[in-house]
Design a protein around this motif. Structure first.
Motif, PDB file in Angstrom:
ATOM      1  N   MET A  83       0.839  -1.204   0.000  1.00  0.00           N
ATOM      2  CA  MET A  83       0.000   0.000   0.000  1.00  0.00           C
ATOM      3  C   MET A  83       0.872   1.251   0.000  1.00  0.00           C
ATOM      4  N   ARG A  84       1.921   1.247   0.838  1.00  0.00           N
ATOM      5  CA  ARG A  84       2.805   2.416   0.958  1.00  0.00           C
ATOM      6  C   ARG A  84       3.584   2.649  -0.345  1.00  0.00           C
ATOM      7  N   ILE A  85       4.138   1.586  -0.912  1.00  0.00           N
ATOM      8  CA  ILE A  85       4.954   1.731  -2.125  1.00  0.00           C
ATOM      9  C   ILE A  85       4.093   2.163  -3.311  1.00  0.00           C
ATOM     10  N   GLU A  86       2.904   1.573  -3.449  1.00  0.00           N
ATOM     11  CA  GLU A  86       2.030   1.955  -4.566  1.00  0.00           C
ATOM     12  C   GLU A  86       1.568   3.404  -4.434  1.00  0.00           C
ATOM     13  N   SER A  87       1.216   3.803  -3.226  1.00  0.00           N
ATOM     14  CA  SER A  87       0.817   5.199  -3.010  1.00  0.00           C
ATOM     15  C   SER A  87       1.991   6.126  -3.261  1.00  0.00           C
ATOM     16  N   GLY A  88       3.183   5.691  -2.855  1.00  0.00           N
ATOM     17  CA  GLY A  88       4.391   6.491  -3.068  1.00  0.00           C
ATOM     18  C   GLY A  88       4.686   6.695  -4.542  1.00  0.00           C
ATOM     19  N   ILE A  89       4.488   5.659  -5.347  1.00  0.00           N
ATOM     20  CA  ILE A  89       4.705   5.758  -6.804  1.00  0.00           C
ATOM     21  C   ILE A  89       3.766   6.811  -7.399  1.00  0.00           C
ATOM     22  N   GLU A  90       2.500   6.733  -7.033  1.00  0.00           N
ATOM     23  CA  GLU A  90       1.528   7.694  -7.565  1.00  0.00           C
ATOM     24  C   GLU A  90       1.807   9.107  -7.051  1.00  0.00           C
ATOM     25  N   TYR A  91       2.285   9.201  -5.815  1.00  0.00           N
ATOM     26  CA  TYR A  91       2.591  10.517  -5.252  1.00  0.00           C
ATOM     27  C   TYR A  91       3.775  11.161  -5.978  1.00  0.00           C
ATOM     28  N   VAL A  92       4.807  10.377  -6.287  1.00  0.00           N
ATOM     29  CA  VAL A  92       5.963  10.923  -7.013  1.00  0.00           C
ATOM     30  C   VAL A  92       5.518  11.460  -8.374  1.00  0.00           C
ATOM     31  N   LEU A  93       4.632  10.732  -9.051  1.00  0.00           N
ATOM     32  CA  LEU A  93       4.115  11.206 -10.343  1.00  0.00           C
ATOM     33  C   LEU A  93       3.319  12.505 -10.176  1.00  0.00           C
ATOM     34  N   LEU A  94       2.567  12.597  -9.078  1.00  0.00           N
ATOM     35  CA  LEU A  94       1.825  13.822  -8.796  1.00  0.00           C
ATOM     36  C   LEU A  94       2.784  14.991  -8.581  1.00  0.00           C
ATOM     37  N   GLN A  95       3.849  14.752  -7.793  1.00  0.00           N
ATOM     38  CA  GLN A  95       4.842  15.792  -7.528  1.00  0.00           C
ATOM     39  C   GLN A  95       5.516  16.245  -8.827  1.00  0.00           C
ATOM     40  N   LEU A  96       5.820  15.296  -9.690  1.00  0.00           N
ATOM     41  CA  LEU A  96       6.468  15.622 -10.964  1.00  0.00           C
ATOM     42  C   LEU A  96       5.533  16.434 -11.859  1.00  0.00           C
ATOM     43  N   SER A  97       4.227  16.136 -11.804  1.00  0.00           N
ATOM     44  CA  SER A  97       3.271  16.911 -12.610  1.00  0.00           C
ATOM     45  C   SER A  97       3.193  18.347 -12.099  1.00  0.00           C
ATOM     46  N   GLN A  98       3.382  18.537 -10.798  1.00  0.00           N
ATOM     47  CA  GLN A  98       3.380  19.893 -10.236  1.00  0.00           C
ATOM     48  C   GLN A  98       4.638  20.663 -10.626  1.00  0.00           C
ATOM     49  N   GLN A  99       5.657  19.945 -11.109  1.00  0.00           N
ATOM     50  CA  GLN A  99       6.856  20.595 -11.649  1.00  0.00           C
ATOM     51  C   GLN A  99       6.735  20.811 -13.161  1.00  0.00           C
ATOM     52  N   GLY A 100       5.588  20.411 -13.747  1.00  0.00           N
ATOM     53  CA  GLY A 100       5.338  20.648 -15.165  1.00  0.00           C
ATOM     54  C   GLY A 100       5.427  19.422 -16.047  1.00  0.00           C
ATOM     55  N   HIS A 101       5.849  18.267 -15.488  1.00  0.00           N
ATOM     56  CA  HIS A 101       6.023  17.055 -16.301  1.00  0.00           C
ATOM     57  C   HIS A 101       4.708  16.279 -16.400  1.00  0.00           C
ATOM     58  N   THR A 102       4.377  15.816 -17.598  1.00  0.00           N
ATOM     59  CA  THR A 102       3.227  14.916 -17.735  1.00  0.00           C
ATOM     60  C   THR A 102       3.674  13.461 -17.644  1.00  0.00           C
ATOM     61  N   CYS A 103       4.955  13.213 -17.888  1.00  0.00           N
ATOM     62  CA  CYS A 103       5.533  11.878 -17.782  1.00  0.00           C
ATOM     63  C   CYS A 103       6.987  12.053 -17.352  1.00  0.00           C
ATOM     64  N   PHE A 104       7.722  10.934 -17.208  1.00  0.00           N
ATOM     65  CA  PHE A 104       9.097  11.050 -16.710  1.00  0.00           C
ATOM     66  C   PHE A 104       9.884   9.815 -17.148  1.00  0.00           C
ATOM     67  N   PRO A 105      11.182  10.001 -17.498  1.00  0.00           N
ATOM     68  CA  PRO A 105      12.003   8.836 -17.863  1.00  0.00           C
ATOM     69  C   PRO A 105      12.056   7.838 -16.705  1.00  0.00           C
ATOM     70  N   ILE A 106      11.881   6.580 -17.028  1.00  0.00           N
ATOM     71  CA  ILE A 106      11.681   5.572 -15.986  1.00  0.00           C
ATOM     72  C   ILE A 106      12.877   5.424 -15.048  1.00  0.00           C
ATOM     73  N   GLU A 107      14.122   5.479 -15.582  1.00  0.00           N
ATOM     74  CA  GLU A 107      15.285   5.338 -14.702  1.00  0.00           C
ATOM     75  C   GLU A 107      15.364   6.485 -13.700  1.00  0.00           C
ATOM     76  N   LYS A 108      15.096   7.711 -14.189  1.00  0.00           N
ATOM     77  CA  LYS A 108      15.099   8.871 -13.284  1.00  0.00           C
ATOM     78  C   LYS A 108      13.965   8.758 -12.270  1.00  0.00           C
ATOM     79  N   PHE A 109      12.839   8.221 -12.732  1.00  0.00           N
ATOM     80  CA  PHE A 109      11.704   8.054 -11.823  1.00  0.00           C
ATOM     81  C   PHE A 109      12.045   7.092 -10.690  1.00  0.00           C
ATOM     82  N   LEU A 110      12.707   5.989 -11.021  1.00  0.00           N
ATOM     83  CA  LEU A 110      13.088   5.017  -9.982  1.00  0.00           C
ATOM     84  C   LEU A 110      13.998   5.662  -8.943  1.00  0.00           C
ATOM     85  N   ASP A 111      14.901   6.528  -9.391  1.00  0.00           N
ATOM     86  CA  ASP A 111      15.765   7.255  -8.442  1.00  0.00           C
ATOM     87  C   ASP A 111      14.932   8.117  -7.506  1.00  0.00           C
TER      88      ASP A 111
END
Length: 757
Positions: free
Chosen positions: A210-238
């Motif tokens: 539950m924590r990891i899945e929510s964390g994945i979606e939260y990181v994508l939300l944070q990135l969208s607030q920086q202007g990104h609609t998507c993100f390179p997967i290796e950078k995302f894993l970091d």
């Protein structure tokens, strides 16, 4: 720990954000009044409180009871019940009605409201509709009280209770217990870190799915607030591994499952010989896909026969309109008008002084001879107002045009209820983000012609995406790029310096007392601030008759630092709107809001019909009702103290926040202390916000740094490639680095060393 019990007589002070309260309690044992200090959000006058804590001696205020926790007992006496109901707790019941209810039911009044509310109909002044309102309010207050007490255990500000309740109502506590991480998505102000803290207190493990899945979606939300609609997967894993403090392999293991559930999307985009694997949240993936489909639909549909014009007649119509407007179009301008009239969709882009407004006006006047069904729109209220003034035709904000509905968090206008238009012109199109663009395109009928006008060299939209640039670069829509600056504009240093900066050339800073642009060299931040305050406090008004509140705007690259918005707002407020015994105030954290203050809305609030970047002025602050009335251009809006989290002082704002707006005079500090935000398109955008006068204050070095830095912060989007290239939807192999200290990590290191040798 001591315990005292008594009736809440008076609330002396209460911070609506954190619940800190100073109150007077009448002790049950001896009827004496004592001061209680602590977190007591949600308490009401007349309630019986059982308080746990310690007695302390305050040097200034004397003996106080320092509260650690408390319990509430519903008042049992007639007077207690009367005060309790008359306190404003229940919507629809004031002091007079509370008196009549207690007269009718005495000590059983609260039990009647709780268990037999229909009996209230016998009380004068309570009809069918008022009874329904009382029942609803009573239930809501009861549920919110329980929610507040639950949140108190996890150090969550009670102000969030109302927002959580709006989402889950009476089921709020159970929903949080099921998954506390949902709060990060559902409640503004509660991020993943706070939700994670609650989860840990509730016993959820670090490696919980539950924590990891929510964390994945939260990181994508944070990135969208920086202007990104998507993100390179290796950078995302970091990014995700850093946030969650778990190994990349654990995150990778959940990605495949989330793809199956369609909560995220992962695709490899193929551009020639290059391939890049990207990750999207579900909504941004489908929004970008929708834009592609809608552009294709509109481009494939024919123009209405009644709007088609033979080349010869078209030339004649344009000539007649130009004669009527007493203007002469240059070759580029004429081409833009002609192509816009002939093509299904067209984009016109260019910098200041290139004639975008003139072109828009000519196109509009030609079309008005063919149809009345013409709509004009812009992303912000100010941009829409300016478009209307230029064209003498009604213009709306995009949200208003599309009838955004707060309850469904979407637009009412769509493919099933499209806009009624033959032509749509959208100005300031560089500001349109991914969400708004997909909603707009869906609402445009097949037959309509569409023209986007904007400057792609400005900063991109505040929301995620870089839509106008992606559309232009993809070649999917015909464009006209305006480059010629017209004679009248060449007399403006604002215009000429904007083009110099855009071409990477240092602006013309030579002193000319009649110019509309000046550069004041200021090495020291203290001196820079002093000069700016001097300009605002009188020099600008004396020299140019500019109102420092309404005609002047300070724009700065950053929020923090000596020359950031926070520090500058405090300094400017003291000069332009100082404290006074005649002005009410409300303090939130380190910020003091004062009647007369210039403020800005910081996020879209569709319920109030105000949007991120809207400028307004505080009209009144009522400490009793805890209501602030704020005057916007279109309306006067009420805010509760708790809702002021959406408002900030606006004497100084960031360039990003001021996009789409203009002001007679712009003051802009550009200094080495802004080094992280010194980009060419940022100072270009700031410069082009000024209509009559722009003053840069700072150092040549900082301006040079910004001009040389044309590598504006990259935005990752998928739209451009969706429009141009093929892509692979198969879940791709992803390179991951095992977590430090594990056996997998040691094996991985050995493999890396083997590859090097």
């Amino acid at each position: 720990m001591k315990e005292i019990k008594g009736t809440l007589e008076h609330i002396t002070y209460q911070n609506t954000e954190n619940g800190f309260t100073v109150a007077k309690l009448k002790l049950e044992e001896n009827k004496s009044l004592v001061v209680v200090v602590g977190i007591m959000m949600g308490v009401q006058i007349g309630e019986m409180l059982i308080c746990h804590g310690e007695w302390k001696e305050d040097k200034r205020f004397g003996k106080q009871f320092s509260l650690q926790s408390f319990e509430v007992e519903i008042p049992a006496t007639v007077n207690g019940i009367k005060r309790y109901l008359g306190s404003g707790l229940v919507s629809g019941i004031g002091p007079a009605l509370a008196e009549r209810i207690v007269e009718a039911f005495g000590e059983d009044s609260l039990e009647v409201i709780e268990k037999e509310p229909e009996k209230l109909r016998s009380v004068q002044g309570i009809g069918k509709h008022k009874l329904k309102r009382i029942i609803q309010s009573w239930k809501e207050q009861k549920d919110i009280r329980g929610l507040m007490l639950f949140l108190q255990n996890y150090s969550i500000s009670p102000t969030y209770a109302q927002k959580i309740y709006k989402v889950h109502e009476g089921n709020s506590v159970n929903k949080i217990k099921e998954n506390p991480y949902r709060l990060a998505d559902e409640v503004v102000g509660i991020g993943f870190k706070k939700a994670d803290e609650i989860g840990r207190l509730m016993g959820i493990e670090m490696h919980s799915i539950m924590r990891i899945e929510s964390g994945i979606e939260y990181v994508l939300l944070q990135l969208s607030q920086q202007g990104h609609t998507c993100f390179p997967i290796e950078k995302f894993l970091d990014e995700a591994a850093m946030l969650l403090s778990v190994g990349q392999e654990m995150i990778h293991d959940r990605l495949a499952e989330l793809v199956v559930q369609k909560r995220i999307m992962i695709e490899t985009q193929l551009s020639g010989n290059n391939a890049q694997t990207l990750i999207w949240s579900r909504q941004y993936y489908y929004w970008e896909k929708d834009i592609v489909e809608e552009v294709k639909r509109l481009m494939d549909a024919p123009i209405l026969p009644t709007l088609k014009t033979e080349e010869e007649n078209l030339t004649k119509q344009i000539t007649q309109v130009c004669q009527k407007l007493k203007i002469e179009l240059a070759e580029q301008q004429y081409s833009a008008v002609q192509q816009s009239l002939k093509q299904k969709m067209h984009i016109i882009t260019g910098g200041p002084g290139t004639g975008k407004s003139t072109i828009t006006n000519v196109i509009l006047k030609v079309y008005q001879q063919k149809t009345e069904k013409i709509l004009l729109a812009a992303p912000t209220g100010r941009a829409a107002k300016r478009l209307g003034e230029i064209t003498q035709h009604e213009a709306n904000t995009l949200h208003s045009l599309l009838s955004y509905e707060f309850s469904i968090m979407n637009f009412r206008k769509n493919k099933y209820d499209p806009l009624d238009c033959d032509l749509l012109i959208v100005d300031e199109a560089s500001m349109i983000d991914t969400f708004v663009m997909q909603g707009l395109l869906k609402a445009i009928p097949n037959h309509a012609q569409v023209i986007f006008v904007g400057d792609i060299d400005q900063l991109p939209s505040v929301g995620a995406g870089n839509v106008l640039r992606d559309l232009i670069n993809s070649g999917s829509i015909p464009i006209t790029r305006l480059t010629q600056i017209f004679r009248q504009a060449t007399h403006s240093k604002i215009v000429m310096n904007a083009h110099r900066i855009n071409q990477g050339i240092y602006p013309d800073v030579r002193i000319d007392k009649d110019a509309d642009f000046f550069f004041l060299a200021q090495e020291e931040t203290e001196q820079l601030r002093a000069t700016m305050l001097s300009l605002l406090s009188g020099r600008l008004k004396k020299a140019y008759a500019l109102d420092p509140m309404k005609d002047t705007q300070v724009l700065t690259p950053m929020n923090k630092g000596e020359l950031g918005t926070q520090a500058l707002n405090e300094a400017i407020q003291q000069i332009l709107n100082p404290a006074s015994t005649f002005k009410n105030e409300y303090k939130r954290g380190l910020v003091t809001f004062r009647e007369g203050d210039k403020v800005m809305q910081t996020r879209n609030n569709y319920d109030k019909n105000v949007f991120n970047g809207d400028i307004a002025f505080i009209k009144t602050i009522d400490p009793q009702s805890k209501i602030v009335k704020i005057s916007f251009e279109h309306d006067e809006i009420e805010y509760s103290f708790a809702e002021l989290i959406e408002i900030e002082l606006a004497y100084a704002v960031t360039v990003h926040k001021y996009q789409g707006s203009e002001c007679k005079c712009v003051l802009m500090p550009i200094h080495q202390t802004h080094y992280r935000m010194l980009y060419r398109n940022l100072i270009y955008t700031g410069l082009t916000r000024g209509k009559q006068l722009v003053i840069f204050l700072g150092t040549e070095k900082a301006i040079n740094t910004a001009i040389r830095n044309d590598k504006a912060q990259d935005r990752y989007t998928g739209l451009g490639d969706f429009l141009k290239h093929e892509h692979s939807a198969a879940f791709p192999p992803i390179k991951i680095i095992p977590m430090l200290g594990t056996e997998a990590y040691r094996t991985w290191i050995m493999a890396q060393e083997g590859m090097k040798s």
